[in-house]
Motif scaffolding. Structure first.
Motif: not given
Length: 234
Positions: A144-150, A196-200
């Motif tokens: 569902d939810q994901i975190t920018s930079g997470g 690791i996610l980038p800035t979104l």
């Protein structure tokens, strides 16, 4: 009945249009199946008699081979070979360095049967990345939810990022079709990716995995696995 086959990429050549045939859904018959079919054809002997004769045949065939001799029948023919390196003309057979192998060739019955096989082309199942679950390590949200930079934990199958194509990788595709490639892979395994996610920017994204990994030899053209549920950055 027919022999079903599919075409798969020939990974031993550089040509993108070279394919090999691979049999599909080939049924295997054990001794019990063969005996049943013999009885269906109207054999005048019993199942126990057939089993006894066949077991005796197998025993004799094993004894012949154990004596270092060959078998020559209408069903199959055998010959023996020895592998391994001998150190000079005076060296002798050593089980630690040399191996005796039985080589089997089709006899007349099997060769004649090959000419009667009907073939049918079918579609090969394609090995593509499959995403089962996506967990956001910051919020704990699943699918569902994901975190920018997470950090995301992606589980499934055939997920490992592998191959020489520069397009291989993990992507988050925005609603406007912008592709955000994830650069950092913390863990890269067939059944699990940690990334690791980038800035979104806030919004909905579609997760995609592109790789040449198949569990065996990598394919020439990357395959894409797309997660069926949208992921949201809040």
């Amino acid at each position: 009945m027919s022999l079903k086959y599919s075409l798969t990429e020939n990974l031993l050549t550089a040509q993108p249009d070279d394919y090999n045939a691979r049999p599909q859904d080939v049924k295997s018959h054990d001794l019990e199946s063969i005996i049943s079919q013999m009885l269906e054809k109207g054999s005048t002997v019993t199942r126990a008699d057939i089993l006894a004769v066949l077991n005796n045949f197998f025993e004799v065939a094993g004894s012949i081979t154990a004596d270092g001799e060959m078998i020559n029948t209408d069903l199959f023919k055998t010959n023996l070979s020895i592998t391994g390196v001998f150190d000079g003309a005076g060296d002798t057979f050593d089980k630690g360095r040399h191996t005796i192998k039985v080589n089997t060739n089709a006899g007349k019955v099997l060769k004649d049967a090959l000419d009667k096989i009907q073939v049918e082309k079918t579609t090969a199942p394609e090995a593509i990345p499959y995403i089962l679950e996506v967990k956001d390590s910051v919020s704990g949200s699943v699918n569902d939810q994901i975190t920018s930079g997470g950090v995301l934990e992606i589980t499934g199958s055939l997920l490992k990022i592998e191959g020489s194509d520069s397009n291989n990788g993990v992507y988050l595709v925005a609603a406007d079709a912008t592709k955000n490639k994830i650069v950092t892979l913390v863990d890269n395994k067939p059944a699990r990716l940690f990334v690791i996610l980038p800035t979104l920017a806030a919004g909905e994204y579609t997760l995609q995995v592109m790789t040449q990994y198949t569990g065996g030899n990598p394919v020439k053209i990357p395959r894409i696995g797309t997660f069926s549920k949208p992921l949201t950055v809040v």
